[in-house]
Each structure stands twice: as C-alpha cells, then as structure tokens.
Write a protein that holds these residues in place. Structure first.
Motif, mmCIF file in Angstrom:
data_model
loop_
_atom_site.group_PDB
_atom_site.id
_atom_site.type_symbol
_atom_site.label_atom_id
_atom_site.label_comp_id
_atom_site.label_asym_id
_atom_site.label_seq_id
_atom_site.Cartn_x
_atom_site.Cartn_y
_atom_site.Cartn_z
ATOM 1 N N PHE A 1 3.805 13.409 73.611
ATOM 2 C CA PHE A 1 3.699 14.670 73.764
ATOM 3 C C PHE A 1 2.501 14.360 74.392
ATOM 4 O O PHE A 1 0.819 14.194 74.214
ATOM 5 C CB PHE A 1 2.995 14.914 72.197
ATOM 6 N N THR A 2 2.115 15.731 75.615
ATOM 7 C CA THR A 2 0.803 15.542 75.636
ATOM 8 C C THR A 2 0.499 17.377 76.742
ATOM 9 O O THR A 2 1.971 18.216 76.405
ATOM 10 C CB THR A 2 0.662 14.884 77.429
ATOM 11 N N ALA A 3 -0.428 17.513 77.091
ATOM 12 C CA ALA A 3 -0.532 19.455 76.863
ATOM 13 C C ALA A 3 -1.908 19.175 78.204
ATOM 14 O O ALA A 3 -2.705 18.884 78.339
ATOM 15 C CB ALA A 3 -1.563 20.091 75.825
ATOM 16 N N THR A 4 -1.774 20.656 78.860
ATOM 17 C CA THR A 4 -2.338 20.412 80.406
ATOM 18 C C THR A 4 -2.763 22.189 80.722
ATOM 19 O O THR A 4 -1.633 23.257 80.045
ATOM 20 C CB THR A 4 -2.518 19.342 81.829
ATOM 21 N N SER A 5 -3.445 22.539 82.029
ATOM 22 C CA SER A 5 -3.522 23.779 82.011
ATOM 23 C C SER A 5 -3.718 23.278 83.114
ATOM 24 O O SER A 5 -4.377 22.755 83.802
ATOM 25 C CB SER A 5 -4.164 24.991 81.931
ATOM 26 N N SER A 6 -3.085 24.513 84.142
ATOM 27 C CA SER A 6 -3.208 25.053 85.680
ATOM 28 C C SER A 6 -4.057 23.745 86.303
ATOM 29 O O SER A 6 -2.975 22.858 86.894
ATOM 30 C CB SER A 6 -4.527 25.830 85.615
ATOM 31 N N ILE B 1 -8.920 20.684 79.317
ATOM 32 C CA ILE B 1 -8.903 22.316 79.882
ATOM 33 C C ILE B 1 -8.719 23.500 79.202
ATOM 34 O O ILE B 1 -8.103 23.694 78.451
ATOM 35 C CB ILE B 1 -8.410 21.784 81.599
ATOM 36 N N THR B 2 -9.178 24.379 79.387
ATOM 37 C CA THR B 2 -8.945 25.525 79.199
ATOM 38 C C THR B 2 -8.553 26.321 79.834
ATOM 39 O O THR B 2 -7.731 26.212 81.245
ATOM 40 C CB THR B 2 -10.701 26.250 79.603
ATOM 41 N N PRO B 3 -6.955 27.016 78.989
ATOM 42 C CA PRO B 3 -7.199 27.220 77.905
ATOM 43 C C PRO B 3 -6.007 26.278 76.620
ATOM 44 O O PRO B 3 -6.101 27.329 75.496
ATOM 45 C CB PRO B 3 -6.364 28.574 78.207
#
Lengths: 319, 415
Positions: free
Chosen positions: B78-83, B31-33
């Motif tokens: 570890f993980t990452a996302t946005s919004s 997902i951006t950004p």
C-alpha cells in the motif's frame, strides 16, 4: 442584555428551525493554535453522539501559529448533501475577536438572517460595531479567560465547541462531554488535561443559554460571470509591488504581550537572538525594542531572558 | 446507519482500508494533503495494532520503485501520495503497471503547480489515466475505505494483475469527517484472500522482471495484453462488488445514478463534488425539473458502454470536469463524447462544464446554472454548446483586490 455570571450575554428570542428538514451549519473562525479544527470535530462528534448525521472539516493554507483558520460542522437529521466551505452559516463562532476586522477571514460573512454570532471576547472590552443584523443575535463570552483559569493555556477548542453545542439547543451535555473525551484522547491529550477540559466544557455549557438560530434561506443570489469577463483581467501571477509583507501586521495574533523591565535588563541580547520573527531590534544601548505591530506573542523572549527582565500581560485587543 | 459507524476523515478511512486489507509493506513519503494516512499507519504499526513494515523513502520516485518491486516479491503493498508527489514518481507508474504489480496507491487529489495550491482538482490523477492503473474515484469517506478493499481484490485477480489508484479529493474528503463503517476484519479476510504473486522474487528461484524488449512488436504484444487485462478489470470489479455487497451490504457500480431513472436532464460527475451535484438535483426535483445525476466511480477501465446506456434518450446532458486539459477542455467530457458517438438515441445536447479547478468552492447558484443552461440550450436548439466555465462575481471582486496588492492592476474598473 442579560447578566450571567459576570458575562454580558444577549439572547435571541425565537427557538425553532424554519428549514425542513433540519440542516444546521456552524462555521468556526480562529487562529492556528486556538484549536479551531478540534472545536469543529468536538461539535461534530457531539452531534453524532446524539444520533444525528454530522460532517466536520477545516480549511487552511500554509499552516502556522496565529494565521486565520476556519472550520465547519454540518448537522442534520438526514444524509448531508453538502461539502466544503460553508457560505451561509446558521451559527458563526468567532474564537478571536480581532478577526472581526480581518478582511480575509470575514467571520460574519454570509451569516443567515436570524443566525447566531458567538464572539469570544472579554466582557469589559469595548464591543465592536457588529452591525444591525448581528447585534440582535449575539452571544459573547470570555472563553480565553476561562481557559487560562482552568487549563492554564489559551487553547479554546473545548469551550468553543461547548458554546456552539449549547447554542444549537439540540446537543446534550453528556454527548458533548463524551465528544470532548474522545476527540482529545485521539490527538494524544493526557488524562489530567482532558479532566480540566471537561470542567471547562461543563462551565461554558451551563453558563451559555440555548439560543437556536431561526434562520431563513437567504434570497440573495451570488452572481455568475462568463469566462470573457474573467479573462479580461491580467493573467500572470507576477507580484510587481514586492516587499509588501510589512503591510500585513501580525501583532494582533498575541494573547500575551512581552514587556521589558529596562531596570533589570542587562543588554545581553539573548531576546534579540531568539526572536523568530525579527520583531526585536537592539537600541544604541544594547537593550531591546519590541515591534508590537509584528510581535506574535510567542513568548520565547520571556522564557529565554537570563535576568527575567521580561514579563507578560494578557492582551485583549491590539487594534 | 449509526451502528458500527464512526466519524472518520477520508485519510483515516484510507488508513483503515490498508489496515483491513492487511497491507504488509508501505513505502511512504509525506505530502499535503495525504500525510495523515501515513501518520495514522505509522502510529498503528508503532503501537502494534498493525503488522506491517513502513519505510520512508527519500522521494516519491524511490517510494513508487520500492512499492512496485516489493509487490513483485509477493507482499501486499500500500502507498499514498498527492499531486506533485504523483508527478515526481510518475515514470514509475508505467513501470509498475508493466511489471504487473498489483499494489494499491491512494492519490489524494491536489491541484498541480503553478500556481501552487493545496486544494483539489483531478489533473494529477488523470495525468496517470493512460498508465495501466485501475482508477476508482471516491465520492465519500466510506467509498475510500471500501474502494481500497475492492481495488486489491480486482488488482490481484489473475485475470487482471494490474495496480490500482483509489482517488479521493484533498480537503473535501481527506480532511472531512463523516460517518464511516469500519468493516469487520473477519469478513474482509474472507473477501480478500491472501495475495499470490506470479513468479515472485525468491532467493531460491531465479526470475527476471521488467526486461528490455528490442523490437516494437514485442512491446506492442505486452501493451495489448495490458490493455485487455485492464478492460477485463471492469467485469472482475462487478463480480467483486457483488461479493462485497453480500458481505457488507453496499453494492458498488462502475457508474451509478441518483434520481436518474426518469431524468431528462442529467449531470455527469465524479469524486466528492458529486455530493454537491446530488444536492442540486434534489433542489431541481423540488422545483419540478426532471433532473438526475450519473456518477462515474470507475475512471479506468472507462465504463463507456454503461455510460452510453445510462445517457441514451435523455434530453440534455452536462459533463462536469474538475480538471482542465489546457488547449482541449474537460477530460471526462471528451471521454463521454467518445462513449456516446455512434450510439442510437444518444442525447443531442452534451454540455461541457468546468468547475472546482484548484478546489474552487462551488455555490448552489453555480450548480443551478448548469441545469438552467441545459434548459436554455434545449429551447434554443443549440447542439454544439460552448463550454461553461463556472466563476462568480464575488470571486472576481476578491481577485481584483489581490491583483491590486500584487501591483498588476492599478485601479479597479468594476468597483
């Protein structure tokens, strides 16, 4: 106006920075596919290689080829306490002259008095009316023409960064070349292409004179308004005047224009099928008609045409 | 500062944080950004520079479920996302915390639809403020990298055992390059020992986790435990930060000051716009105004006592919120007020400032206005000021044009 290797270059006369400590703000304007972000990174890396503080960032929306893109590089001799959009650049680099007329891009907006505007344009094209404040501090050069000659593609990240680096007067050629090498390697560009980009960077760097901006902080203040005024406007994001996309013509995104040779065209319709933007319609005889107001110059028709009836021609200005 | 520093985006710094922490399992969804973080990690794993398993799931809900359950097996996750992605997986945040799975999630802040946008504000990450995650919010790309290392150390501490979110602003950090020191791997290995899970899932040893509870008293019991564990994370962070500074130099605090010592007018900020706050504080000082900035890096556990101590005795305080709790106002403002209530020598004037929502660009004039307003309030003796919503005439002019195109206004009455 001074003639340098066939290009018209107008030079600013003063070479010193008024602001202390030095904070140099460079804003790049181009289109998706030009290499706008990479240009800002090469400049940032080159400044960093000089031992200066640097910060670079792009701003864009829904990414697509040809849409206006901006990117920013800040250079300082101390820690940079700014982020994001540059409202008041010392240098603007306009990588596509057609953006000068784009009301949403507004590439010259906020350029400080005494700031430098660089415009990528062909020397023989008619100059725009840049306005009094800009004309004194304008540098122009046909980066696209040189890029087509040396790397064979209208990708101008490297020459735009080279132009900006030289204009600043604080970046050496070797710092620039190191930055070109590291930035292009990082995005997976092959060694031979990097070599050509280095040739391109050197050529631009050596052709353009140092023209550091001698900018003053602007006295103009942006006016703030209270919430009451903001909420006196309509608050729904509805679009009631639908179907207005045709108002946004996209034909000036082209670098090359496809031209149909009707004597060779066999009316096979392949170009019509492949055009991703429905910019090709078929006439009653089955041969194509290209809507140049909206053709973005992707050249898929040129590549796919079975009888090779479509040729291409470099365009400088569409309107 | 130049030695060992390289130009990195916030996203690249986050990827370096995960790499240096030797994250072993990375469930992902683009997902951006945020996507550049996952792309960078994928490239390293593919090229053999990083030894980890990266799996792309079919949604953020599955991604967070995989993240939490994998963490319970004893691997570092570890993980990452946005919004929208964070909200799509939101249900699992409370589960991961309840399972006491100490993974690290990077959230790259992006405003929530509708209207849909790509640019940052903190309604996404602050929606997760009650979930039991530790929250560290970064101002710089360096902090993104360092906070990931600190987050693992604190999260995995047996006194805490809770997951952590490291937040960075989309664009202003995620896509912005600035000099970042990549920490030495051997020192990171010393700082961050191997993660040892409590009762990890093993084929050879039975354990059930996330069991249902019948009876509110059992639920309350575990929630009280989580609350106290999260509160302990504050002191564990300070301990970890001291250890970090001995190895790497930088000493991080839950809250920190900029030109704060003798400041009479204080601006409270967090995240990347705190840089803009420092800029205006510096400008104010040049004009003789005793201005200062208080930066909150730790949003959860909320460092209420330190905030109250830092603000006591000041003439006037402004709390900047890059979020808006609709129908209430600024979220951090209200939390700061809570921290101040009942404290001796608390500032009489506390102004709520809403700015940068949806990534709205802030000009120097808008930041200056905050201090002008504080001085005006002090002169006029108003102690319960109305919130200040930052907006500019040139922005409204642009909106007039857009509204005309949309057909919702006929002719501008301001042109």
């Amino acid at each position: 106006m001074i003639e340098i290797s066939g290009h018209n270059i107008i030079i600013a006369l003063t070479i010193h920075y008024v602001d202390e400590p030095m904070l140099l703000k460079v804003r790049f304007h181009g289109r998706g596919g030009h290499g706008v972000k990479t240009a800002s990174r090469i400049l940032g890396e080159a400044a960093f290689n000089e031992g200066l503080y640097a910060q670079d960032s792009p701003i864009y929306g829904a990414e697509r080829r040809g849409a206006p893109v901006a990117a920013f590089t800040r250079i300082s001799d101390e820690e940079i306490l700014e982020r994001g959009f540059i409202f008041d650049p010392d240098i603007v680099v306009v990588m596509d002259e057609t953006l000068l007329n784009d009301w949403s891009a507004k590439p010259l907006d906020g350029l400080k008095p005494g700031g430098i505007a660089f415009v990528n344009t062909t020397a023989n094209s008619q100059l725009y009316d840049y306005g009094e404040t800009i004309r004194e501090n304008l540098v122009i050069y046909d980066l696209t023409g040189l890029a087509l000659k040396i790397i064979g593609k209208p990708i101008i990240s490297t020459p735009s960064a080279a132009a900006a680096s030289k204009i600043t007067g604080i970046i050496s050629e070797s710092s620039l070349i190191d930055a070109v090498t590291s930035e292009l390697s990082e995005i997976g560009v092959g060694d031979d292409v990097i070599e050509n980009n280095i040739i391109l960077a050197r050529e631009v760097f050596r052709s353009i004179p140092e023209t550091p901006p001698s900018t003053k902080l602007s006295d103009s203040k942006r006016e703030l308004i209270p919430l009451e005024v903001v909420i006196s406007y309509p608050g729904y994001e509805d679009i009631v005047s639908v179907g207005n996309s045709p108002l946004r013509k996209t034909g000036n995104w082209r670098v090359f224009k496809p031209i149909v040779d009707f004597s060779r065209c066999t009316a096979c319709g392949v170009c019509f099928v492949y055009c991703p933007d429905a910019a090709i319609t078929l006439r009653s005889d089955g041969k194509p008609e290209i809507d140049y107001d909206n053709c973005k110059g992707c050249l898929i028709c040129y590549r796919e045409c079975p009888p090779r009836a479509i040729s291409i021609e470099r365009e400088v200005r569409v309107w | 500062m130049r030695h060992k520093a390289v130009m990195l985006t916030g996203n690249a710094a986050a990827a370096w944080g995960a790499r240096l922490a030797r994250a072993e399992y990375i469930p992902a969804y683009p997902i951006t950004p945020q996507t550049e973080i996952i792309e960078t990690l994928t490239k390293w794993i593919q090229e053999g520079e990083m030894d980890a398993k990266l799996v792309q799931l079919e949604s953020e809900h599955s991604m967070l479920t995989a993240a939490g359950t994998a963490s319970l097996t004893g691997v570092r996750v570890f993980t990452a996302t946005s919004s929208q992605g964070l909200l799509y997986g939101f249900e699992m945040l409370y589960n991961i915390a309840g399972w006491r799975a100490p993974l690290v999630l990077v959230n790259v802040s992006r405003a929530l639809a509708a209207p849909i946008s790509l640019e940052p504000d903190h309604n996404d990450v602050l929606a997760a403020r009650d979930s039991g995650f530790i929250q560290l919010h970064a101002e710089t790309c360096q902090e993104v990298l360092d906070f990931i290392l600190l987050a693992y150390r604190v999260a995995e501490d047996r006194r805490v055992m809770l997951p952590a979110i490291v937040n960075m602003d989309g664009f202003y950090l995620s896509f912005t390059r600035e000099p970042v020191k990549i920490r030495e791997q051997d020192l990171v290995d010393e700082f961050l020992p191997h993660y040892s899970a409590v009762n990890p899932f093993r084929a050879s040893r039975h354990v059930a986790k996330g069991s249902a509870v019948v009876g509110g008293h059992i639920y309350s019991y575990f929630k009280y435990h989580m609350h106290e564990a999260l509160r302990r994370a504050h002191d564990v962070f300070i301990e970890a930060a001291r250890s970090f500074s001995r190895k790497f130099g930088e000493l991080y605090h839950p809250v920190s000051g900029y030109m704060l010592d003798d400041a009479e007018y204080v601006l409270v900020m967090s995240n990347s716009f705190a840089t803009l706050g420092k800029h205006v504080v510096k400008l104010m000082r040049q004009r003789g105004v005793p201005a200062g900035l208080l930066k909150i890096s730790m949003i959860r556990p909320f460092p209420a006592e330190e905030i109250a101590n830092s603000l006591k005795g000041r003439k006037a305080v402004a709390v900047f919120d890059q979020n808006i709790s609709l129908g209430l106002g600024g979220i951090i403002y209200n939390e700061v007020l809570g921290a101040l209530y009942g404290c001796p020598k608390r500032p009489e004037i506390v102004l709520s400032v809403i700015g940068g929502v949806g990534g709205k660009w802030l000009s120097v004039e808008e930041m200056e206005k905050i201090f002008d307003e504080l001085k005006r309030l002090e002169r006029s003796g108003i102690t319960k000021p109305r919130p200040l919503f930052l907006f500019r005439r040139d922005e409204l002019t642009h909106i007039e044009r857009v509204l005309k195109l949309a057909g919702t206004i006929e002719v501008s009455h301001h042109e």
